[in-house]
Design an enzyme around this catalytic site. Structure first.
Site, PDB file in Angstrom:
ATOM      1  N   TYR A   1     -53.576  21.735  31.579  1.00 50.48           N
ATOM      2  CA  TYR A   1     -53.863  22.765  31.391  1.00 50.48           C
ATOM      3  C   TYR A   1     -55.216  22.841  30.103  1.00 50.48           C
ATOM      4  CZ  TYR A   1     -51.394  21.853  27.314  1.00 50.48           C
ATOM      5  OH  TYR A   1     -50.819  21.293  25.904  1.00 50.48           O
TER       6      TYR A   1
ATOM      7  N   ILE B   1     -44.952  30.669  28.037  1.00 50.77           N
ATOM      8  CA  ILE B   1     -45.123  32.820  27.801  1.00 50.77           C
ATOM      9  C   ILE B   1     -45.025  33.408  28.938  1.00 50.77           C
ATOM     10  CG2 ILE B   1     -46.302  32.213  25.527  1.00 50.77           C
ATOM     11  CD1 ILE B   1     -49.181  32.285  26.854  1.00 50.77           C
TER      12      ILE B   1
ATOM     13  N   TYR C   1     -49.021  35.542  22.467  1.00 54.49           N
ATOM     14  CA  TYR C   1     -47.760  35.582  21.609  1.00 54.49           C
ATOM     15  C   TYR C   1     -47.431  36.361  20.865  1.00 54.49           C
ATOM     16  CZ  TYR C   1     -48.454  30.623  22.285  1.00 54.49           C
ATOM     17  OH  TYR C   1     -47.479  29.089  23.692  1.00 54.49           O
TER      18      TYR C   1
ATOM     19  N   PHE D   1     -57.335  29.735  30.103  1.00 57.82           N
ATOM     20  CA  PHE D   1     -55.839  28.580  30.341  1.00 57.82           C
ATOM     21  C   PHE D   1     -57.061  27.830  31.378  1.00 57.82           C
ATOM     22  CE2 PHE D   1     -52.719  29.118  27.503  1.00 57.82           C
ATOM     23  CZ  PHE D   1     -52.405  28.185  26.598  1.00 57.82           C
TER      24      PHE D   1
ATOM     25  N   PHE E   1     -57.779  25.737  21.406  1.00 60.69           N
ATOM     26  CA  PHE E   1     -56.852  25.473  20.458  1.00 60.69           C
ATOM     27  C   PHE E   1     -55.747  24.551  21.313  1.00 60.69           C
ATOM     28  CE2 PHE E   1     -55.837  29.214  23.634  1.00 60.69           C
ATOM     29  CZ  PHE E   1     -54.842  28.999  23.994  1.00 60.69           C
ATOM     30  N   ASP E   2     -55.358  24.413  22.682  1.00 55.88           N
ATOM     31  CA  ASP E   2     -54.601  23.029  22.817  1.00 55.88           C
ATOM     32  C   ASP E   2     -55.746  22.978  23.655  1.00 55.88           C
ATOM     33  OD1 ASP E   2     -52.309  21.412  23.397  1.00 55.88           O
ATOM     34  OD2 ASP E   2     -51.515  23.190  23.150  1.00 55.88           O
TER      35      ASP E   2
END
Length: 257
Positions: A175, A203, A229, A246, A185-186
């Protein structure tokens, strides 16, 4: 008072690791440009320390100062030094004990209010930005919207008879996650390492989307904050009420049934 001083000192020392990591990164970049040796030779100041105790004293003061500079920008350094000296040497303070406690409590209250106001502002801005983005995004050709508000786009498909995960299964995925402004962010893709986790342990937007996918599929997900979140956010980059994007590739389904 003792708890406040211990907390403040801990705050100062807590910045050590981050500061050292940033310094190491800067040194590495400078080394690649071939300038570290020249810079060190040019500066080469004489040491101001004649003992390990002096170095430790300076290090504590430095880290304490860095933290206070970030978090208490209104600090009057001259009076701070005076208070520090009076306290360290046991000299008569300029404030009575009760006034010290009242003053520090008022400071804490102000700082908490500032943090709450900043969070509320960020929350409102993120929510408005996310809603505006999703409202426009859903109009794009190829973007599908579910009843929950999840939006997704099929980037590529696996085998037609590929298995889809259930809510109790585990999956292996790659991902890449960003905010709606493109901030990463990731990313397991950037790390070069896929990840395994339970479908029901992430999530809501992921849990729903994964069950729409088959092994080998690659989707782009556009997740409203209430399926991500929410008001709490996550970590330093995902603020309160932030919508998330994503790209997800379902590499394998590990059935638990």
């Amino acid at each position: 008072m003792k708890k406040f001083m211990i907390a403040a000192l801990a705050l100062g020392l807590a910045g050590c690791q981050q500061g050292e990591q940033q310094e190491d990164t800067a040194k590495a970049e400078a080394a690649s440009a071939g300038i570290v040796a020249e810079a060190n030779a040019a500066e080469a100041p004489a040491s101001e320390f004649s003992s390990e105790e002096q170095k430790a004293s300076y290090a504590i003061g430095l880290k304490y100062g860095e933290a206070m500079g970030r978090d208490v920008k209104e600090l009057d350094l001259e009076l701070f030094y005076k208070g520090l000296t009076h306290g360290f040497k046991g000299e008569k303070p300029l404030l009575e004990p009760q006034e010290v406690m009242t003053t520090l409590k008022a400071l804490q209250t102000r700082k908490m209010k500032e943090m709450q106001d900043a969070q509320a502002k960020a929350s409102d801005e993120n929510k408005a930005k996310g809603e505006a983005f999703l409202a426009e995004n859903k109009k794009r050709e190829g973007v599908k919207t579910t009843d929950s508000g999840l939006q997704y786009e099929v980037l590529s498909s696996g085998a037609a008879d590929g298995v889809s995960p259930g809510p109790n299964d585990k999956v292996k995925v790659h991902y890449h996650g960003t905010l709606v402004d493109g901030t990463v962010f990731d990313s397991s893709v950037d790390r070069g390492q896929p990840i395994e986790f339970a479908v029901g342990g992430v999530i809501k937007g992921w849990t729903e989307a994964l069950q729409l996918m088959k092994k080998g599929d690659k989707f782009k997900l556009f997740i409203p904050s209430d399926l991500a979140y929410g008001a709490r956010g996550a970590g330093p980059k995902i603020g309160p009420h932030a919508a998330l994007i994503f790209e997800v590739e379902l590499l394998d389904v590990i059935s638990q049934e």
